[in-house]
Design a protein around this motif. Structure first.
Motif, mmCIF file in Angstrom:
data_model
loop_
_atom_site.group_PDB
_atom_site.id
_atom_site.type_symbol
_atom_site.label_atom_id
_atom_site.label_comp_id
_atom_site.label_asym_id
_atom_site.label_seq_id
_atom_site.Cartn_x
_atom_site.Cartn_y
_atom_site.Cartn_z
ATOM 1 N N VAL A 10 -9.319 -5.831 -42.576
ATOM 2 C CA VAL A 10 -9.674 -4.555 -43.182
ATOM 3 C C VAL A 10 -9.256 -3.418 -42.263
ATOM 4 O O VAL A 10 -8.964 -3.634 -41.077
ATOM 5 C CB VAL A 10 -11.198 -4.454 -43.444
ATOM 6 N N VAL A 11 -9.232 -2.205 -42.829
ATOM 7 C CA VAL A 11 -9.060 -0.987 -42.055
ATOM 8 C C VAL A 11 -10.351 -0.194 -42.186
ATOM 9 O O VAL A 11 -10.821 0.070 -43.304
ATOM 10 C CB VAL A 11 -7.867 -0.152 -42.550
ATOM 11 N N PRO A 41 -13.459 4.843 -35.043
ATOM 12 C CA PRO A 41 -12.641 4.616 -33.846
ATOM 13 C C PRO A 41 -12.734 3.164 -33.367
ATOM 14 O O PRO A 41 -13.788 2.528 -33.469
ATOM 15 C CB PRO A 41 -13.248 5.579 -32.809
ATOM 16 N N ALA A 42 -11.642 2.668 -32.839
ATOM 17 C CA ALA A 42 -11.598 1.288 -32.355
ATOM 18 C C ALA A 42 -12.620 1.050 -31.245
ATOM 19 O O ALA A 42 -13.206 -0.035 -31.148
ATOM 20 C CB ALA A 42 -10.195 0.951 -31.862
ATOM 21 N N GLU A 59 -7.642 -3.349 -33.671
ATOM 22 C CA GLU A 59 -6.396 -2.634 -33.345
ATOM 23 C C GLU A 59 -6.588 -1.153 -33.616
ATOM 24 O O GLU A 59 -7.033 -0.756 -34.700
ATOM 25 C CB GLU A 59 -5.244 -3.171 -34.195
ATOM 26 N N ASP A 60 -6.259 -0.333 -32.626
ATOM 27 C CA ASP A 60 -6.409 1.123 -32.751
ATOM 28 C C ASP A 60 -5.314 1.680 -33.649
ATOM 29 O O ASP A 60 -4.125 1.465 -33.404
ATOM 30 C CB ASP A 60 -6.339 1.750 -31.359
ATOM 31 N N LEU A 61 -5.699 2.422 -34.694
ATOM 32 C CA LEU A 61 -4.740 3.042 -35.612
ATOM 33 C C LEU A 61 -4.789 4.563 -35.555
ATOM 34 O O LEU A 61 -4.155 5.225 -36.362
ATOM 35 C CB LEU A 61 -5.008 2.590 -37.058
ATOM 36 N N ARG A 99 -7.889 -1.243 -37.273
ATOM 37 C CA ARG A 99 -7.733 -2.464 -38.050
ATOM 38 C C ARG A 99 -8.617 -3.537 -37.425
ATOM 39 O O ARG A 99 -8.654 -3.691 -36.207
ATOM 40 C CB ARG A 99 -6.275 -2.916 -38.044
ATOM 41 N N LEU A 100 -9.325 -4.285 -38.275
ATOM 42 C CA LEU A 100 -10.232 -5.322 -37.791
ATOM 43 C C LEU A 100 -9.959 -6.623 -38.526
ATOM 44 O O LEU A 100 -9.941 -6.651 -39.763
ATOM 45 C CB LEU A 100 -11.693 -4.911 -37.999
#
Length: 353
Positions: free
Chosen positions: A279-280, A284-285, A298-300, A306-307
């Motif tokens: 998922v997105v 914040p990451a 993941e930092d987008l 993104r997780l």
């Protein structure tokens, strides 16, 4: 006399450090004659230490196990390690808290001041797992003995809801359905009172509970049995040939059972979660990663990440993602999207009541 006492302590320390000691080597390490070593060994025997003479070209000595526990010698680091372990014994789930406290008091009394200061400076507040039942230490010893002897274990097993489980507490939050664990709670022939039969292989501790990993002879499959529900029967059964748990790693195997999985996940790793989604999140990451457990974050950007996360069911995964309190964009798979739709209907119905 002081010199003799110090030499006896040095000799005892050497005998504890390794299994066999040649007599000549002991004499050289203590800077005395072999005859003095023999006399000192006799003195230690009189104090209750079971020291056995080893025959052979060189001769030597071995400190064996005796019928009672004699005084022991620890170096500084060993003494501190034992004290710390005793303080943490309350979290073991083995019902030994009082014995551990008495042992710690005994050790602390004979510690030199420098070590007592180190122990007292280490303020530890051990917290046992809430609701975790205490396994009887006698049962744990009996299970360990059967594992070591390689003998079939015969035992009674308290099924789910039995009176003996009154102290077990509720199932841990977020755990898979108990049926997914293929645990010993799936009792066969319970109504007849027939004992269970299993080949015990490993005794493991997980989150304050003890489990027996065994090959169930009645099901011809691996099972995990909660030790606090086991009542061993005597005598044990015949000896058996050891088996390897699936995957060869008992820790990974037990973890997989609690995840409700025996399969490989999308990365090819064994014993992964049976349901893995991506998922997105509009968050914040850095905030998500603190609570993502074994998920991959993941930092987008400043407010997006993104997780990739796993769970024992799609509904459980959707519910777990909702706890991040952020807008969710489902990347996949379709089963996760359907789980969100199912939860949304349930929650809307709950809000309407």
């Amino acid at each position: 006399m002081h010199h003799t006492s110090a030499r006896l302590l040095a000799l005892l320390s050497l005998l504890q450090a390794r299994r066999d000691w040649p007599g000549q080597l002991l004499a050289e390490r203590l800077d005395v004659s072999p005859r003095t070593v023999r006399r000192d060994v006799d003195r230690l025997r009189e104090l209750g230490y079971p020291i056995r003479a080893i025959k052979g070209p060189d001769g030597g000595y071995r400190l064996d196990a005796g019928s009672q526990l004699p005084p022991l010698l620890f170096d500084d680091d060993q003494a501190v390690a034992v004290a710390v372990a005793l303080r943490l014994a309350v979290t073991a789930g083995a019902g030994i808290e009082d014995d551990a406290a008495r042992a710690l008091s005994t050790i602390r009394q004979v510690m030199p001041a420098r070590l007592r200061h180190r122990i007292d400076a280490l303020q530890v507040t051990p917290v046992a797992w809430s609701g975790a039942p205490q396994a009887d230490s006698g049962v744990l010893l009996a299970l360990s003995a059967a594992i070591r002897a390689g003998e079939v274990l015969r035992f009674d097993y308290a099924s789910e809801g039995a009176p003996s489980q009154a102290a077990n507490g509720a199932q841990p939050q977020g755990a898979p359905p108990r049926a997914a664990l293929r645990s010993g709670a799936q009792t066969l022939g319970a109504a007849t009172g027939a004992p269970r039969r299993a080949e015990p292989h490993h005794l493991v501790a997980r989150r304050g509970r003890w489990y027996l990993v065994a090959w169930d002879l009645d099901r011809a499959d691996w099972r995990t049995f909660r030790a606090d529900r086991i009542t061993p029967r005597t005598p044990t059964g015949p000896r058996f040939a050891p088996r390897d748990v699936p995957g060869g790693d008992v820790a990974a195997f037990v973890t997989a059972r609690f995840r409700g999985s025996d399969v490989r996940d999308g990365t090819g790793e064994p014993n992964g979660w049976p349901c893995v989604g991506e998922v997105v999140l509009a968050k914040p990451a850095a905030e998500v990663s603190r609570f993502a457990g074994d998920g991959v974050v993941e930092d987008l950007g400043p407010d997006r990440c993104r997780l990739v996360l796993g769970s024992w069911s799609w509904t459980g995964l959707a519910a777990a993602l909702g706890r991040f309190d952020a807008d969710v964009e489902v990347v996949g798979p379709p089963e996760l999207r359907a789980a969100f739709a199912d939860l949304s209907r349930r929650y809307a119905a709950a809000a309407a009541r």
